[in-house]
Design an enzyme around this catalytic site. Structure first.
Site, PDB file in Angstrom:
ATOM      1  N   CYS A  45       0.841  -1.213   0.000  1.00 18.58           N
ATOM      2  CA  CYS A  45       0.000   0.000   0.000  1.00 18.58           C
ATOM      3  C   CYS A  45       0.868   1.253   0.000  1.00 18.58           C
ATOM      4  O   CYS A  45       0.558   2.237  -0.680  1.00 18.58           O
ATOM      5  CB  CYS A  45      -0.914   0.016   1.228  1.00 18.58           C
ATOM      6  SG  CYS A  45      -2.054  -1.368   1.278  1.00 18.58           S
TER       7      CYS A  45
ATOM      8  N   ARG B 259      -7.797  -4.451  -3.134  1.00 14.55           N
ATOM      9  CA  ARG B 259      -7.355  -3.291  -3.941  1.00 14.55           C
ATOM     10  C   ARG B 259      -8.351  -3.095  -5.085  1.00 14.55           C
ATOM     11  O   ARG B 259      -8.197  -3.669  -6.155  1.00 14.55           O
ATOM     12  CB  ARG B 259      -5.940  -3.532  -4.486  1.00 14.55           C
ATOM     13  CG  ARG B 259      -4.922  -3.747  -3.397  1.00 14.55           C
ATOM     14  CD  ARG B 259      -3.517  -3.943  -3.924  1.00 14.55           C
ATOM     15  NE  ARG B 259      -2.727  -4.573  -2.874  1.00 14.55           N
ATOM     16  CZ  ARG B 259      -2.196  -3.928  -1.835  1.00 14.55           C
ATOM     17  NH1 ARG B 259      -2.354  -2.623  -1.722  1.00 14.55           N
ATOM     18  NH2 ARG B 259      -1.509  -4.576  -0.911  1.00 14.55           N
TER      19      ARG B 259
HETATM   20  C1  BEZ Z   1       0.620  -4.602   1.853  1.00 19.53           C
HETATM   21  O1  BEZ Z   1       1.820  -4.796   1.903  1.00 19.53           O
HETATM   22  O2  BEZ Z   1       0.134  -3.540   1.473  1.00 19.53           O
HETATM   23  C2  BEZ Z   1      -0.298  -5.698   2.273  1.00 19.53           C
HETATM   24  C3  BEZ Z   1       0.079  -7.004   2.024  1.00 19.53           C
HETATM   25  C4  BEZ Z   1      -0.760  -8.024   2.438  1.00 19.53           C
HETATM   26  C5  BEZ Z   1      -1.956  -7.740   3.068  1.00 19.53           C
HETATM   27  C6  BEZ Z   1      -2.336  -6.418   3.293  1.00 19.53           C
HETATM   28  C7  BEZ Z   1      -1.502  -5.401   2.881  1.00 19.53           C
END
Ligand code: BEZ
Length: 241
Positions: A57, A140
């Site tokens: 993110c 997402r």
């Molecule tokens: C992230 O790195 O943004 C992420 C990865 C796995 C689950 C939720 C967020």
């Protein structure tokens, strides 16, 4: 937006392409928002991310913020959402600016609104919660909403995969070009590439096209005709004035 009664809870039908964007008000890192009314006359990319202070993110926010002016050049505003609270959002965006470098981008200030949605009300309305992937986080999701408040594109990515922001910009240009010229755009189209003209709607038009009667058309077959629109003409039509 449609509500379907169930004994346990209200279930929202997933919004679809062509539907009016579901309406909501919420608090954001830039103050209150009334969506989509606040964006009337503009395109909006409304997207969700799973959680603050997570690496994928963070890379996405840095990239989106870095490209914000490129989207504005096409009359397009960005609006983010996660089910975290406002103070978490503020702390995360401060950390991004102060500490994080990604792909050579550093000191990036996120100035587009990031919605707090701790009740998941907005995320549920937009079908951003996919329990098979995660029941306590949004996936997402990307909703492209046009200046009339109509959903024009929906894209979903899983938690593990960061989005491709060049593709989102290409998509905005393709949607706006389709509207401006009444055409469609083929695979991997970019401004300046040939566009697809609407299909022949009668046997006569099909025959004319195959006989080369319509100037400027290149036809592979009666149903597959393209024409050239220069990059300059596309840019003149869609670039924000
Ligand atoms: C992230 O790195 O943004 C992420 C990865 C796995 C689950 C939720 C967020």
């Amino acid at each position: 937006m449609t509500e379907i009664d169930s004994p346990a809870q209200i279930v929202f039908a997933m919004p679809r392409i062509g539907d009016p964007a579901p309406e909501f008000t919420a608090d954001t890192t830039q103050g209150p928002i009334n969506f989509p009314a606040d964006y009337k006359g503009k395109w909006a990319i409304f997207f969700s991310h799973p959680a603050d202070f997570t690496p994928v993110c963070t890379s996405e926010f840095i990239t989106f913020a870095w490209m914000q002016q490129q989207f504005r050049d096409y009359n397009t505003e960005l609006v983010g959402l996660s089910v975290d609270g406002l103070y978490s959002h503020i702390a995360w965006l401060r950390t991004i600016k102060e500490k994080i470098t990604f792909n050579g981008m550093s000191g990036v200030e996120v100035t587009f609104p990031l919605i707090e949605d701790v009740t998941m009300e907005v995320a549920q309305k937009y079908g951003m919660i996919m329990p098979g992937e995660a029941s306590t986080k949004a996936v997402r999701a990307v909703f492209v909403i046009d200046p009339a408040g109509v959903i024009r594109t929906i894209i979903y990515y899983p938690l593990s995969t960061g989005r491709n922001f060049d593709e989102l910009l290409r998509l905005i240009k393709a949607l706006q070009t389709a509207d401006a010229f009444g055409v469609a755009t083929p695979a991997d189209w970019r401004p300046g590439d040939p566009v697809i003209v609407p299909p022949a709607e009668s046997c006569g038009v099909a025959a004319d096209r195959m006989a080369g009667a319509e100037e400027g058309l290149e036809c592979e077959d009666w149903f597959f005709c393209t024409k050239q629109i220069s990059e300059t003409d596309v840019e003149n039509a869609i670039r924000a004035k």
